[in-house]
Design an enzyme around this catalytic site. Structure first.
Site, short mmCIF file in Angstrom:
data_model
loop_
_atom_site.label_atom_id
_atom_site.label_comp_id
_atom_site.label_asym_id
_atom_site.label_seq_id
_atom_site.Cartn_x
_atom_site.Cartn_y
_atom_site.Cartn_z
N CYS A 125 0.81 -1.22 0.00
CA CYS A 125 0.00 0.00 0.00
C CYS A 125 0.84 1.27 0.00
CB CYS A 125 -0.95 -0.01 1.20
SG CYS A 125 -1.97 -1.49 1.30
N HIS A 273 -3.42 6.94 1.98
CA HIS A 273 -3.86 5.63 1.51
C HIS A 273 -5.26 5.36 2.02
CE1 HIS A 273 -4.23 1.43 0.76
NE2 HIS A 273 -4.08 1.08 2.03
N ASN A 303 -10.28 -0.32 -0.59
CA ASN A 303 -8.83 -0.29 -0.47
C ASN A 303 -8.23 -0.93 -1.73
OD1 ASN A 303 -6.13 -0.86 0.13
ND2 ASN A 303 -6.54 -1.46 2.24
#
Length: 346
Positions: A125, A273, A303
């Site tokens: 990520c 993020h 996500n």
């Protein structure tokens, strides 16, 4: 490969990585929380209250390469550049279409960027932030002036769709940015890793398979197959990851602000993020900054690992929310465990 033209003297020292074009791509299939509740024991209220996610896009005909290439074409068009202008392509991903060739090389082929070197970065990520800082290093070293950085994922193929605690969190998509050498751009960046806690968010790769391995006893064959099935998909300790994020991300941002000699009040936007809305709210609270400075797209996208920051960046850019001269922060955090942040002048 084309001559990239090395910098000399003070010119090299003052050059920075400036984002001069962005793009993004999501699969056509949009799956809402209500859609998931029809095939598993969950609900819109359960997912939203814990994550802030309302929908995600899942690849059907799209691939990691096709989404990355589309996002890259948009970024190139906005930057007013042709594929042959590129000197380097950096692709951040944990879900490329192939182990080899790398995603970056596949995008190079799809774009026709014949003058560019290309390779992948695996930092989960935080991957796009790592790629941006690598681009900064290349530019300051004088090796390259025009770089394409990509975050692209097809996470749906890494998920156990019978595990409602994990599969509802993730989506597919890609974001990209063209980075050019300029006197303004990236001011400062930091990155870090803690491999000792890496198994809090993990997905096992293929295991050794050759004639010299000791054979698994027949009696344990079924258990071995079951274990192999589970470990082949993303496994996450949600509480551990949450604690890591709310502790590490504010500290990381404070460190990069100090390094850049910039106050939090000077930052126009914090682009984090997109893992969990509660994490973003906790970071805003710890930094004592208004939540309005923390845009989100996870309600629609979920996500998307390395793709979430560039997709969010493209959205706020396309919406006209970024003005020339604005100072912004990009921050990523996740599996590894890895984290990174950068202060930029837009």
């Amino acid at each position: 490969m084309a001559d990239c033209g090395l910098y000399v003297g003070k010119e090299r020292e003052t050059m920075r990585a400036r984002i001069c074009g962005t793009g993004s791509s999501l699969p056509n299939l949009r799956v809402t929380n209500d859609d998931l509740s029809a095939i598993m024991e969950t609900s819109d209220a359960w997912i939203r209250s814990r994550t802030g996610i309302g929908a995600r896009h899942l690849a059907v005909e799209e691939t990691t390469t096709s989404m990355a290439a589309e996002a890259s074409r948009q970024a190139l068009a906005q930057a007013g550049m042709q594929p042959d202008d590129l000197e380097l392509i950096l692709a951040a991903t944990v879900s490329a279409d192939h182990v080899i060739p790398p995603l970056a090389c596949e995008v190079q082929h799809a774009l026709g960027a014949s003058q560019a070197a290309a390779y992948d970065i695996c930092a989960a990520c935080a991957g796009f932030i790592f790629a941006l800082q690598m681009a900064q290093a290349y530019i300051q070293s004088g090796m390259y002036r025009k770089i394409l950085i990509i975050g692209a994922e097809t996470l749906s193929k890494l998920l156990d769709w019978s595990d409602r605690s994990t599969c509802v969190l993730f989506g597919d998509g890609a974001g990209a940015a063209v980075v050019c050498a300029d006197e303004q751009g990236m001011i400062a960046g930091i990155q870090g890793s803690d491999g000792s806690k890496g198994m809090a968010l993990a997905c096992m790769g293929r295991q050794p398979n050759h004639p010299y391995l000791k054979q698994v006893p027949e009696s344990s064959g079924q258990n071995a197959k079951a274990l192999e099935h589970v470990s082949a998909y993303v496994q996450m300790n949600g509480q551990e990851v949450y604690k890591f994020a709310v502790r590490t991300v504010p500290k990381c941002i404070q460190q990069v602000l100090e390094k850049a000699n910039v106050q939090p009040e000077e930052i126009a936007m914090f682009l984090l993020h997109q893992a969990n809305e509660r994490i973003i709210e906790a970071v805003a609270k710890r930094l004592q900054q208004p939540i309005e400075k923390f845009p989100i797209c996870l309600e629609e996208c979920g996500n998307i690992s390395a793709a979430s920051v560039p997709i969010l960046l493209d959205r706020v850019n396309q919406d006209g929310k970024l003005k020339k001269g604005d100072k912004i922060i990009l921050a990523g955090f996740g599996a590894g465990l890895t984290w990174g942040a950068a202060v930029l002048t837009w």
